[in-house]
Design a protein around this motif. Sequence first.
Motif, PDB file in Angstrom:
ATOM      1  N   ILE A 149      -5.533  -6.836  17.206  1.00 54.25           N
ATOM      2  CA  ILE A 149      -6.554  -7.779  17.663  1.00 54.25           C
ATOM      3  C   ILE A 149      -7.765  -7.064  18.252  1.00 54.25           C
ATOM      4  CG2 ILE A 149      -7.023  -9.630  19.329  1.00 54.25           C
ATOM      5  CD1 ILE A 149      -3.990 -10.334  18.999  1.00 54.25           C
ATOM      6  N   ASP A 150      -7.527  -6.030  19.029  1.00 55.09           N
ATOM      7  CA  ASP A 150      -8.625  -5.299  19.655  1.00 55.09           C
ATOM      8  C   ASP A 150      -9.369  -4.473  18.609  1.00 55.09           C
ATOM      9  OD1 ASP A 150      -9.517  -2.507  21.085  1.00 55.09           O
ATOM     10  OD2 ASP A 150      -9.807  -4.237  22.393  1.00 55.09           O
ATOM     11  N   ARG A 151     -10.679  -4.658  18.539  1.00 53.95           N
ATOM     12  CA  ARG A 151     -11.478  -4.017  17.487  1.00 53.95           C
ATOM     13  C   ARG A 151     -11.392  -2.494  17.538  1.00 53.95           C
ATOM     14  NH1 ARG A 151     -18.046  -4.502  16.711  1.00 53.95           N
ATOM     15  NH2 ARG A 151     -18.161  -3.476  14.695  1.00 53.95           N
ATOM     16  N   GLY A 152     -11.457  -1.935  18.761  1.00 55.07           N
ATOM     17  CA  GLY A 152     -11.418  -0.478  18.889  1.00 55.07           C
ATOM     18  C   GLY A 152     -10.107   0.104  18.387  1.00 55.07           C
ATOM     19  N   ASN A 153      -8.980  -0.503  18.806  1.00 50.50           N
ATOM     20  CA  ASN A 153      -7.670  -0.039  18.351  1.00 50.50           C
ATOM     21  C   ASN A 153      -7.512  -0.210  16.848  1.00 50.50           C
ATOM     22  OD1 ASN A 153      -6.481   0.822  20.795  1.00 50.50           O
ATOM     23  ND2 ASN A 153      -6.075  -1.269  21.389  1.00 50.50           N
ATOM     24  N   ARG A 154      -7.990  -1.343  16.346  1.00 51.36           N
ATOM     25  CA  ARG A 154      -7.838  -1.643  14.925  1.00 51.36           C
ATOM     26  C   ARG A 154      -8.601  -0.626  14.065  1.00 51.36           C
ATOM     27  NH1 ARG A 154      -9.318  -6.517  15.260  1.00 51.36           N
ATOM     28  NH2 ARG A 154     -11.404  -6.364  14.384  1.00 51.36           N
ATOM     29  N   LYS A 155      -9.794  -0.254  14.502  1.00 53.82           N
ATOM     30  CA  LYS A 155     -10.609   0.697  13.736  1.00 53.82           C
ATOM     31  C   LYS A 155      -9.989   2.092  13.730  1.00 53.82           C
ATOM     32  CE  LYS A 155     -15.090   0.697  14.121  1.00 53.82           C
ATOM     33  NZ  LYS A 155     -16.440   0.717  14.716  1.00 53.82           N
ATOM     34  N   SER A 156      -9.172   2.396  14.744  1.00 57.96           N
ATOM     35  CA  SER A 156      -8.562   3.728  14.813  1.00 57.96           C
ATOM     36  C   SER A 156      -7.383   3.882  13.863  1.00 57.96           C
ATOM     37  CB  SER A 156      -8.094   4.012  16.249  1.00 57.96           C
ATOM     38  OG  SER A 156      -6.968   3.215  16.578  1.00 57.96           O
ATOM     39  N   LEU A 157      -6.896   2.756  13.296  1.00 50.92           N
ATOM     40  CA  LEU A 157      -5.752   2.805  12.390  1.00 50.92           C
ATOM     41  C   LEU A 157      -6.211   2.961  10.943  1.00 50.92           C
ATOM     42  CD1 LEU A 157      -3.605  -0.087  13.932  1.00 50.92           C
ATOM     43  CD2 LEU A 157      -3.465   2.360  14.418  1.00 50.92           C
ATOM     44  N   LYS A 158      -5.523   3.815  10.200  1.00 52.95           N
ATOM     45  CA  LYS A 158      -5.845   4.039   8.786  1.00 52.95           C
ATOM     46  C   LYS A 158      -5.007   3.088   7.931  1.00 52.95           C
ATOM     47  CE  LYS A 158      -8.438   7.502  10.016  1.00 52.95           C
ATOM     48  NZ  LYS A 158      -9.906   7.402   9.986  1.00 52.95           N
ATOM     49  N   ILE A 159      -5.410   1.811   7.923  1.00 51.29           N
ATOM     50  CA  ILE A 159      -4.644   0.793   7.203  1.00 51.29           C
ATOM     51  C   ILE A 159      -5.568   0.011   6.286  1.00 51.29           C
ATOM     52  CG2 ILE A 159      -3.301  -1.350   7.462  1.00 51.29           C
ATOM     53  CD1 ILE A 159      -2.301  -0.295  10.114  1.00 51.29           C
ATOM     54  N   ASP A 160      -5.104  -0.220   5.063  1.00 48.73           N
ATOM     55  CA  ASP A 160      -5.837  -1.070   4.130  1.00 48.73           C
ATOM     56  C   ASP A 160      -5.446  -2.515   4.431  1.00 48.73           C
ATOM     57  OD1 ASP A 160      -7.045  -2.406   2.095  1.00 48.73           O
ATOM     58  OD2 ASP A 160      -6.045  -1.340   0.459  1.00 48.73           O
ATOM     59  N   TRP A 161      -6.233  -3.177   5.296  1.00 48.20           N
ATOM     60  CA  TRP A 161      -5.867  -4.513   5.771  1.00 48.20           C
ATOM     61  C   TRP A 161      -5.852  -5.536   4.637  1.00 48.20           C
ATOM     62  CZ3 TRP A 161      -3.814  -4.483  10.370  1.00 48.20           C
ATOM     63  CH2 TRP A 161      -4.191  -3.487  11.279  1.00 48.20           C
ATOM     64  N   ASN A 162      -6.650  -5.319   3.603  1.00 49.02           N
ATOM     65  CA  ASN A 162      -6.701  -6.276   2.493  1.00 49.02           C
ATOM     66  C   ASN A 162      -5.420  -6.296   1.669  1.00 49.02           C
ATOM     67  OD1 ASN A 162      -9.365  -7.114   3.047  1.00 49.02           O
ATOM     68  ND2 ASN A 162     -10.187  -5.320   1.990  1.00 49.02           N
ATOM     69  N   ARG A 163      -4.624  -5.254   1.774  1.00 53.88           N
ATOM     70  CA  ARG A 163      -3.387  -5.172   0.991  1.00 53.88           C
ATOM     71  C   ARG A 163      -2.165  -5.117   1.892  1.00 53.88           C
ATOM     72  NH1 ARG A 163      -3.704  -0.493  -3.265  1.00 53.88           N
ATOM     73  NH2 ARG A 163      -1.868  -1.618  -3.978  1.00 53.88           N
ATOM     74  N   SER A 164      -2.283  -5.662   3.094  1.00 49.17           N
ATOM     75  CA  SER A 164      -1.196  -5.613   4.068  1.00 49.17           C
ATOM     76  C   SER A 164      -0.669  -7.008   4.375  1.00 49.17           C
ATOM     77  CB  SER A 164      -1.667  -4.946   5.369  1.00 49.17           C
ATOM     78  OG  SER A 164      -2.096  -3.627   5.125  1.00 49.17           O
ATOM     79  N   ILE A 165       0.592  -7.062   4.759  1.00 49.73           N
ATOM     80  CA  ILE A 165       1.222  -8.303   5.217  1.00 49.73           C
ATOM     81  C   ILE A 165       1.416  -8.183   6.715  1.00 49.73           C
ATOM     82  CG2 ILE A 165       3.268  -9.770   5.073  1.00 49.73           C
ATOM     83  CD1 ILE A 165       3.696  -8.595   2.237  1.00 49.73           C
ATOM     84  N   LEU A 166       0.849  -9.118   7.480  1.00 49.65           N
ATOM     85  CA  LEU A 166       0.979  -9.109   8.932  1.00 49.65           C
ATOM     86  C   LEU A 166       2.040 -10.105   9.359  1.00 49.65           C
ATOM     87  CD1 LEU A 166      -2.757  -9.021  10.092  1.00 49.65           C
ATOM     88  CD2 LEU A 166      -1.230  -7.118   9.627  1.00 49.65           C
ATOM     89  N   ILE A 167       2.992  -9.659  10.168  1.00 48.64           N
ATOM     90  CA  ILE A 167       4.026 -10.538  10.714  1.00 48.64           C
ATOM     91  C   ILE A 167       3.957 -10.446  12.232  1.00 48.64           C
ATOM     92  CG2 ILE A 167       6.496 -11.021  10.848  1.00 48.64           C
ATOM     93  CD1 ILE A 167       6.815  -9.701   8.115  1.00 48.64           C
ATOM     94  N   PHE A 168       3.664 -11.580  12.893  1.00 47.61           N
ATOM     95  CA  PHE A 168       3.618 -11.634  14.356  1.00 47.61           C
ATOM     96  C   PHE A 168       4.963 -12.159  14.856  1.00 47.61           C
ATOM     97  CE2 PHE A 168      -0.808 -11.685  13.168  1.00 47.61           C
ATOM     98  CZ  PHE A 168      -1.405 -10.899  14.132  1.00 47.61           C
ATOM     99  N   ASP A 169       5.658 -11.329  15.605  1.00 44.59           N
ATOM    100  CA  ASP A 169       6.991 -11.687  16.096  1.00 44.59           C
ATOM    101  C   ASP A 169       6.870 -12.399  17.444  1.00 44.59           C
ATOM    102  OD1 ASP A 169       9.732 -11.773  16.605  1.00 44.59           O
ATOM    103  OD2 ASP A 169       9.709  -9.813  17.567  1.00 44.59           O
ATOM    104  N   GLU A 170       7.300 -13.670  17.497  1.00 43.00           N
ATOM    105  CA  GLU A 170       7.290 -14.452  18.740  1.00 43.00           C
ATOM    106  C   GLU A 170       5.946 -14.330  19.459  1.00 43.00           C
ATOM    107  OE1 GLU A 170      10.590 -13.632  21.237  1.00 43.00           O
ATOM    108  OE2 GLU A 170      12.065 -13.841  19.647  1.00 43.00           O
ATOM    109  N   ALA A 171       4.914 -14.792  18.812  1.00 41.33           N
ATOM    110  CA  ALA A 171       3.549 -14.583  19.325  1.00 41.33           C
ATOM    111  C   ALA A 171       3.169 -15.599  20.402  1.00 41.33           C
ATOM    112  CB  ALA A 171       2.570 -14.660  18.161  1.00 41.33           C
TER     113      ALA A 171
END
Length: 290
Positions: A149-171
Amino acid sequence: MPRYKLRGIDVDFPFEAYDCQLVYMEKVIESLQNVRKILNFVFLFVIEPKMVVLGSREQLCIHDQVSLLRGKTQTNACQALCKKRTKRYCAHFTRVTEFANRNPGLGDDPIDIEDLVNIGKSSGPCPYYLSREIHKDVDILFAPYNYLIDRGNRKSLKIDWNRSILIFDEAHNLESLCADAASFDLPSNLLTACISEAKNCVDLSITRREISSDKSCNPDNFAILRALLLKLEKRIAEVPIVSKELGFTKPGPYIYELLAELNITEVTAKMLINTIEKACALLEEGILES
């Protein structure tokens, strides 16, 4: 006890269920079945899936001094010790790349935070940066919500978000985390502390120039920063707050107008942020050297 068959699953329910409860249970089962299909598909085409867990510096740091710090202070100290220009360069950080290259199978078996810490203590590499090295080449990544969720943390990750499946556990707290990521608090005592630390930066940079001819930090920039913070403190004190209950609410553009009065604009923001980052690094180096 009433029993209902929903999407091929027998569900025991303590009471006669309302129609809306049946719909809810059916949707939950449908979601779980879809997740299972997705995971089965992933496991069909992958390896053994490679995975890693991301954690905070507070959980993973093994540096003798930095591990004792917390929050932003710890982050700044870590970053300062991982820069080559620093005299007390972190030995754990320097071993990460070599260790990862020598152990390409890291993550093939499930690896958690405790495993990462044990690897760091036994073999030397920084567990925090090792997890970030491994995450570049994993199939499954476990991370706290704020890393997404945090933009700074998200930008530091080398992840192709367009080809990823996000699962939020007990959000349960997802909404509050989103609100926190888009807002901040600035207590008066924190602003006062910033003014004091800006003065400390002036003194530290002058002392360094006198003792070691270190001209990497310009005391004039920190003096300008202190003057700006003093003006900001004065401007905030002038805001008319009728009561704590009512507070003081304005449309979004108001904050930009207030900052523009202090000459904080799109043009000057980058230079100001650069000065603040240098101030943070200087203060943390001062703490570690004392």
